[in-house]
Motif scaffolding. Structure first.
Motif, PDB file in Angstrom:
ATOM      1  N   ILE A 460       0.816  -1.206   0.000  1.00 24.57           N
ATOM      2  CA  ILE A 460       0.000   0.000   0.000  1.00 24.57           C
ATOM      3  C   ILE A 460       0.856   1.266   0.000  1.00 24.57           C
ATOM      4  O   ILE A 460       0.623   2.196  -0.778  1.00 24.57           O
ATOM      5  N   ILE A 461       1.905   1.291   0.829  1.00 21.78           N
ATOM      6  CA  ILE A 461       2.716   2.512   0.884  1.00 21.78           C
ATOM      7  C   ILE A 461       3.445   2.718  -0.438  1.00 21.78           C
ATOM      8  O   ILE A 461       3.445   3.812  -1.003  1.00 21.78           O
ATOM      9  N   SER A 463       2.532   1.682  -3.361  1.00 28.12           N
ATOM     10  CA  SER A 463       1.587   2.093  -4.407  1.00 28.12           C
ATOM     11  C   SER A 463       1.276   3.574  -4.305  1.00 28.12           C
ATOM     12  O   SER A 463       1.248   4.289  -5.308  1.00 28.12           O
ATOM     13  N   PHE A 464       1.049   4.038  -3.083  1.00 25.66           N
ATOM     14  CA  PHE A 464       0.747   5.456  -2.918  1.00 25.66           C
ATOM     15  C   PHE A 464       1.923   6.305  -3.374  1.00 25.66           C
ATOM     16  O   PHE A 464       1.753   7.330  -4.030  1.00 25.66           O
ATOM     17  N   MET A 465       3.140   5.841  -3.032  1.00 28.92           N
ATOM     18  CA  MET A 465       4.325   6.584  -3.434  1.00 28.92           C
ATOM     19  C   MET A 465       4.390   6.696  -4.953  1.00 28.92           C
ATOM     20  O   MET A 465       4.693   7.741  -5.497  1.00 28.92           O
ATOM     21  N   VAL A 466       4.078   5.580  -5.621  1.00 25.78           N
ATOM     22  CA  VAL A 466       4.130   5.587  -7.081  1.00 25.78           C
ATOM     23  C   VAL A 466       3.136   6.591  -7.640  1.00 25.78           C
ATOM     24  O   VAL A 466       3.469   7.431  -8.476  1.00 25.78           O
ATOM     25  N   VAL A 467       1.895   6.532  -7.144  1.00 21.28           N
ATOM     26  CA  VAL A 467       0.857   7.396  -7.696  1.00 21.28           C
ATOM     27  C   VAL A 467       1.174   8.863  -7.405  1.00 21.28           C
ATOM     28  O   VAL A 467       1.095   9.724  -8.283  1.00 21.28           O
ATOM     29  N   VAL A 468       1.582   9.131  -6.181  1.00 24.10           N
ATOM     30  CA  VAL A 468       1.854  10.513  -5.803  1.00 24.10           C
ATOM     31  C   VAL A 468       3.084  11.031  -6.543  1.00 24.10           C
ATOM     32  O   VAL A 468       3.104  12.152  -7.032  1.00 24.10           O
ATOM     33  N   PHE A 469       4.095  10.166  -6.659  1.00 21.40           N
ATOM     34  CA  PHE A 469       5.318  10.566  -7.347  1.00 21.40           C
ATOM     35  C   PHE A 469       5.037  10.846  -8.815  1.00 21.40           C
ATOM     36  O   PHE A 469       5.500  11.834  -9.380  1.00 21.40           O
ATOM     37  N   GLY A 470       4.250   9.986  -9.427  1.00 16.85           N
ATOM     38  CA  GLY A 470       3.979  10.146 -10.844  1.00 16.85           C
ATOM     39  C   GLY A 470       3.075  11.331 -11.147  1.00 16.85           C
ATOM     40  O   GLY A 470       3.080  11.856 -12.241  1.00 16.85           O
ATOM     41  N   GLY A 471       2.307  11.745 -10.171  1.00 20.33           N
ATOM     42  CA  GLY A 471       1.379  12.831 -10.431  1.00 20.33           C
ATOM     43  C   GLY A 471      -0.028  12.296 -10.456  1.00 20.33           C
ATOM     44  O   GLY A 471      -0.365  11.422 -11.252  1.00 20.33           O
ATOM     45  N   VAL A 472      -0.835  12.818  -9.570  1.00 25.52           N
ATOM     46  CA  VAL A 472      -2.187  12.302  -9.413  1.00 25.52           C
ATOM     47  C   VAL A 472      -3.033  12.648 -10.635  1.00 25.52           C
ATOM     48  O   VAL A 472      -2.910  13.718 -11.211  1.00 25.52           O
ATOM     49  N   GLY A 473      -3.876  11.703 -11.019  1.00 16.70           N
ATOM     50  CA  GLY A 473      -4.803  11.981 -12.110  1.00 16.70           C
ATOM     51  C   GLY A 473      -4.184  11.770 -13.478  1.00 16.70           C
ATOM     52  O   GLY A 473      -4.664  12.284 -14.467  1.00 16.70           O
ATOM     53  N   ASN A 474      -3.094  11.010 -13.532  1.00 11.83           N
ATOM     54  CA  ASN A 474      -2.412  10.848 -14.792  1.00 11.83           C
ATOM     55  C   ASN A 474      -1.854   9.435 -14.861  1.00 11.83           C
ATOM     56  O   ASN A 474      -0.905   9.093 -14.167  1.00 11.83           O
ATOM     57  N   LEU A 475      -2.462   8.591 -15.708  1.00 12.93           N
ATOM     58  CA  LEU A 475      -2.029   7.198 -15.773  1.00 12.93           C
ATOM     59  C   LEU A 475      -0.594   7.078 -16.276  1.00 12.93           C
ATOM     60  O   LEU A 475       0.162   6.247 -15.815  1.00 12.93           O
TER      61      LEU A 475
END
Lengths: 530, 250, 377
Positions: A460-461, A463-475
């Motif tokens: 979980i941590i 995954s969140f790091m990946v999403v937040v690092f990559g930029g929210v709202g952008n696949l």
């Protein structure tokens, strides 16, 4: 002394080759086995191996397996079937003599055996055995094998085996004392062309008193091999990184939908992954019981089921809890954390707290060798699968009406609602989609991770790091984020170790988020501001 | 303090802000005098809110100059520093502290020390009490002083926010759509209040409500696509062909 | 609230209950004869002391979450750091009584073949230094972390997630043997504190009383802050951050100050916790622990201070009961509590109670002729 003896033996073999009926070397060597001395045994093995006698392979194998027996000067072979035969004649031995003792071996003798077997099987009719033998000779660098090698090289038809034989010859020649400068230089060249760790080791430990030009050439060759190895090593790291990145991507893309586009913090996301993994377990159990022949396709059967199971749980969660908490992200975080505890405990109650065994189909085991790379098939499968899942999701978001509605609801809920989009249903479906994708990620992760109730928490941590690092709202950001983190992690590991590497990366992300709170690919402008 | 570069209170020159290629402000230039009231009009997306963001330090311009009192460079200061210089801002939707009562809302806004330690040890002085009293009177919320701000009506919240702005004793007030969601009477009262405030300090009002703008009776600037389309009296601006075309409609 | 007094009705209730606890528990433990209904058995004293430490931790979370809107999912890290600082002092006090009888090095260092004490262990044999570090270590971490986070305006769930990542990273770090904090096993086998045997009944009672005192002091400190103008600014930040900024307050400094203070309070809680439970290990850094603290606060009532204390006591008492009676169901209960509280009881026990009370009172004042409806608020 030993070298001299080896040379003599080699000489004998050469003679033996020339006039195939020259007897005596073999017979002379045999009594040495009775001496009960490691040095004598060693010499005997070399001599036997070089004798060209039809029984020599049997004798060396018998020594290796402790089946070469000595009884008052007689040398007897116990065949694997249990029959006793004379090592001299190959005829069946009469009554079992008393005081049979096996010839003892130690590590030095074992090396001699290996070398002898290598040289003896060089001329085998089975190409796989010849390849094996060539590699054995390469490792042992036994000079007595040289004549057999030369013969084998002239006879060899298989290019692959021939290459291995030539490398083995080069290795032997380089180490042998009597080799000419020209031959040594050729050997160095051949080893440089091979360019692996073994060649590197050989070239960097030249025998004493080697010619200066050879030492020079070897030094250069070492340089060149080192840089080549460094290159392959970097490539291998990139591959490990991509492989880890794919795992992260799988775990995170579902989150990219629920968190990234819907803004819902789902702390139970990891448990959706876990549910997918347990679905795989259940499917495999069912297959083992009812249709074992389908085991090879068990993962393919699990995929849709995992999607449905995790998706259904996701929709249930959305309908019963999350929909009452839209616009209250912190409360959503807490409530979904509670749900994750409940899901974990439920699974623990049903399946027990220990790891469950999820099998790997045969087609996923083994590895693909490319140049200096070794790619295991299950990792390849996961990388391909991760990218396929990503592409599918991208297409769903871009080209289906569900994707269109989802984007509409994300951008302007009220407007979407007033245009006749049933925002409630879209919320539920989007959440189900994100959870379902987490479920199929679980199928893939069941192949490389322990399937336990805690499976989800470990992702979980990250995954969140990946999403937040990559930029929210952008696949796409999620893809880049996952790959960056995966590769960075694998490049840090050799320097910092696995745990410290992870810590360094976490700290780096924390600092990064603080510099760019909206990630790598941030949406900018008015749309962002709440 | 160095010599002022310009005598005007607020001076924007060639200010450009772009978001991913979209130019929210395009070489905008604007000057506001001391104790001047200015109305800003313009269609949606003309850059009115972005302009306020630049002045208050929320958004950094990609290029251009923004000076306050001719010396303070607004493009390098943060929101708090700009507020302390004397620029107050009222948001489009009234933003007050819902959980605090009306009096505390004003207390927090009163000009004074802004550090946490000062706040921890501060005691309410008589002067502060009198200031709050006067402000309550001025924004007509004396009767509601102990009510939570969240319980106030929309119009009352607008007025409370204006009261909080006044408590800051700013030299320049930026007021975003003060008349939105108000009754006619409240709108007229708000115009009175703003005119009164403008006697002692500069006020910039962003508004769509043309009646309200007419009530204010001040110089008008019309923005379009991030730059000034027309400037002058309301009559002059509303007679401008381009303004009619892009904003007022025929 | 027109009065700024610290001593309102809530304070009086909280403080007198704490005072009563500080007197009653030792009396019931020592004076009441064993076997009598009133007797409090020995194992309950440190257990209750542990609850009080958790209550102090909950208080520190309420200060930043309830009043400033910062949802920290990493406060367990500050608690654990305070605990480790105390644990290091206690380790040094073991001296040559350890298994390996090394006068300087703690057992785990001897076991790892370390020759000398790492630099950061120096001074911990002296209590004042250790006591300072109990506050300074978590305070410094919070300050550095907050300085980066608040200055770049990381807020809301992003902040929550990176606080969680922070405690997770620390957990991984403390699990490593070469960090010098005992790795997996942490610090344990303590012998004495300030010369008193740590296992003895009287030491435990003193530690218990100290915990009540610390909780009361922490409560008063928080109360003082939230009642001051500083507290009003914090609430303003919580409810309308940008409005506060445009009024000229440097929001990041306020957040940083209160976040650091809160971490220090958590550190004190950890320091009192360790001698009472007798161990500190890296699992205290587990993200699940930190998030559990948040639910204590939510259960009791966020933004009420007393609620945080109440919530910590209620949930932990429940946990003790469940893990004894129905161990498999504790996680169901805890998980259900998270869902139930956020969904149906967002203001917690105290907040819900206050709402109810206000409703009753309002309906009464409505009937009272000439009453000023809001003047008494």
């Amino acid at each position: 002394m030993i070298i001299l003896r080896h040379l003599l033996a080699a000489f004998a073999v050469l003679i033996g080759m020339a006039s195939s009926a020259f007897a005596g070397v073999y017979e002379d060597a045999l009594p040495k086995f009775a001496a009960d001395s490691y040095a004598e045994t060693d010499a005997a093995i070399s001599a036997v191996a070089g004798s060209g006698h039809p029984l020599s392979l049997k004798v060396v194998e018998a020594v290796r397996d402790g089946r070469l027996l000595v009884s008052s000067g007689q040398i007897i072979i116990r065949e694997p079937s249990g029959n006793l035969i004379s090592a001299v004649t190959g005829q069946a031995f009469g009554p079992t003599p008393s005081g049979l003792k096996p010839v003892r071996i130690n590590n030095r003798v074992r090396r001699a055996i290996e070398a002898a077997l290598g040289s003896l099987t060089l001329l085998s009719s089975d190409p796989a055995a010849r390849l094996q033998a060539a590699r054995a000779v390469f490792r042992s660098r036994d000079e007595t094998a040289l004549p057999n090698l030369e013969t084998a090289i002239t006879q060899e038809t298989d290019a692959n085996v021939k290459g291995a034989l030539q490398i083995a010859r080069a290795a032997v020649l380089l180490g042998a004392s009597g080799t000419s400068t020209a031959d040594r230089l050729k050997a160095v060249e051949a080893l440089q062309a091979r360019g692996d760790q073994d060649a590197l080791a050989l070239l960097s430990t030249l025998p004493v008193g080697v010619q200066p030009e050879v030492a020079d050439a070897a030094g250069k060759a070492v340089e060149s091999i080192r840089s080549r190895l460094a290159f392959w090593n970097a490539l291998q790291n990139v591959w490990y990184g991509i492989s880890l990145g794919s795992v992260l991507l799988l775990a995170a893309i579902g989150l990219a939908i629920t968190f990234g586009t819907m803004g819902v913090i789902n702390m139970a996301h990891g448990e959706m992954v876990m549910l997918g993994a347990y679905t795989t377990f259940v499917v495999q159990e069912a297959i083992r019981t009812y249709a074992p022949e389908l085991f090879g396709i068990s993962l393919f059967l699990s995929l849709p089921l995992a999607f449905v199971v995790a998706g259904a749980v996701g929709i249930l969660i959305e309908r019963t809890v999350i929909r009452f908490l839209y616009g209250r992200p912190l409360e959503t975080l807490l409530a979904t954390w509670g749900l994750s505890l409940i899901l974990q405990q439920t699974v623990r109650t049903i399946f027990g707290p220990t790891n469950r065994e999820v099998g790997t189909p045969a087609w996923m085991s083994g590895a693909l060798e490319i140049g200096g790379l070794s790619l295991t098939y299950n990792r390849i499968a996961i990388v391909i699968f991760a990218f396929a899942a990503f592409a599918t999701l991208l297409l769903v978001m871009r080209y289906t009406s569900l994707g269109l509605y989802m984007r509409a609801v994300t951008q302007n809920r009220r407007m979407a609602g007033s245009m006749g989009i049933r925002t409630n249903r879209i919320d539920a479906l989007a959440f189900g989609l994100g959870s379902g994708v987490a479920g199929i990620a679980g199928v893939a992760l069941s192949q490389i991770d322990n399937v336990s109730p805690n499976l989800g928490q470990s992702y979980i941590i990250d995954s969140f790091m990946v999403v937040v690092f990559g930029g929210v709202g952008n696949l796409w950001g999620t893809l880049v984020g996952a790959m960056t983190l995966g590769i960075a992690n694998k490049f840090l590991e050799p320097y910092a170790g696995a745990v410290l590497g992870k810590i360094v990366l976490l700290v780096a992300i924390i600092l990064f988020i603080q510099r760019r709170p909206r990630g790598l690919f941030a949406l900018r402008g008015r749309a962002v501001e709440a | 303090m160095s010599e002022p570069i310009t005598p005007t209170l607020l001076y924007l020159d060639n200010v450009t802000v772009s978001f991913d290629g979209f130019r929210a402000l395009n070489a905008l230039s604007l000057a506001i005098d001391h104790a001047e009231m200015r109305a800003i009009i313009g269609p949606n997306g003309a850059g009115k809110t972005t302009m306020m963001d630049v002045i208050t330090g929320k958004t950094r311009p990609n290029q251009g100059t923004a000076l306050f009192e001719g010396v303070h460079d607004l493009t390098v200061l943060d929101e708090a520093a700009i507020a302390e210089l004397g620029i107050g801002r009222k948001f489009q939707t009234p933003t007050v502290f819902d959980m605090h009562n009306v009096e505390d809302n004003l207390l927090l806004a009163l000009k004074g020390e802004r550090g946490p330690f000062a706040a921890l040890f501060s005691r309410r002085t008589t002067r502060e009490r009198e200031r709050i009293e006067a402000l309550l009177e001025r924004v007509r919320l004396s009767a509601h002083r102990y009510r939570k701000a969240g319980e106030l009506s929309h119009g009352q919240k607008q007025w409370l926010e204006i009261g909080m702005l006044l408590a800051q004793e700013p030299k320049l007030l930026l007021v975003d759509e003060p008349a939105a969601g108000m009754t006619d009477q409240e709108t007229a009262d708000t115009a009175d209040l703003l005119r009164d405030i403008a006697k002692t300090r500069a006020v910039v009002v962003v508004e769509h409500d043309m009646t309200f703008v007419r009530d204010l009776g001040v110089k008008v600037t019309c923005l379009h696509e991030g730059s000034v389309l027309a400037e002058g009296s309301l009559d002059a601006v509303s007679a401008n062909e381009r303004v009619i075309e892009v904003y007022l409609g025929r | 609230m027109t009065t700024q007094s610290l001593i309102d009705r809530q304070s009086i209730i909280v403080l007198s209950l704490l005072a009563a606890t500080a007197v009653l528990v030792p009396v019931l433990n020592t004076v009441a004869p064993p076997g009598s209904a009133l007797h409090l058995s020995d194992y309950l004293v440190p257990l209750l002391g542990k609850y009080l430490c958790f209550a102090l931790l909950a208080l520190s979370v309420d200060l930043i979450w309830g009043f400033c809107g910062i949802l920290s999912l990493g406060h367990g890290a500050f608690f654990a750091l305070g605990g480790y600082a105390m644990g290091m002092y206690l380790m040094r006090q073991i001296g040559s009584r350890g298994v390996y009888a090394d006068p300087i090095l703690p057992d785990f260092m001897v076991f790892l073949n370390w020759r000398e004490l790492p630099w950061f262990w120096h001074g911990f044999d002296w209590f004042p230094i250790a006591a300072l570090m109990v506050i300074a270590a978590p305070g410094l971490l919070a300050f550095i972390f907050g300085w980066f986070a608040f200055r770049s305006r990381v807020t809301g769930v992003y902040l929550s997630i990176i606080t969680q990542a922070m405690t997770f990273a620390l957990m991984l770090a403390f699990f490593r043997n070469d960090m010098g904090f005992g790795g997996n096993n942490g610090l344990t086998d303590f012998k004495e504190i300030l010369g008193f045997p740590i296992q003895s009944g009287s030491t435990r009672i003193v530690l218990f009383v100290l915990s009540t005192v610390a909780l009361a002091a922490g409560y008063l400190l928080c109360k003082w802050i939230v009642n001051s103008k500083l507290g009003k600014v914090l609430v303003a930040v919580r409810d309308a951050e940008s409005r506060t900024r445009f009024l000229g307050y440097r929001v990041e400094i306020y957040k940083l100050a209160v976040f650091t203070l809160s971490a220090m309070i958590a550190g004190v809680a950890g320091a009192l916790y360790v001698p009472q439970v007798g161990i500190i290990n890296p699992s205290e850094f587990a993200p699940a622990n930190s998030i559990e603290v948040v639910i204590w606060v939510a259960v009791g009532g966020r933004g009420t201070l007393a609620g945080a204390i109440l919530g910590a006591l209620v949930v932990n008492a429940g946990k003790t009961w469940f893990t004894g009676a129905l161990p498999e169901f504790w996680l169901f209960a805890l998980g259900g509590l998270f869902v139930f509280v956020t969904l149906l009881m967002p203001r917690g026990i105290l907040g819900g109670g206050t709402d109810l009370w206000a409703k009753v009172r309002r309906s009464r004042t409505r009937h009272a002729p000439g009453g000023l409806p809001y003047a008494a608020e």
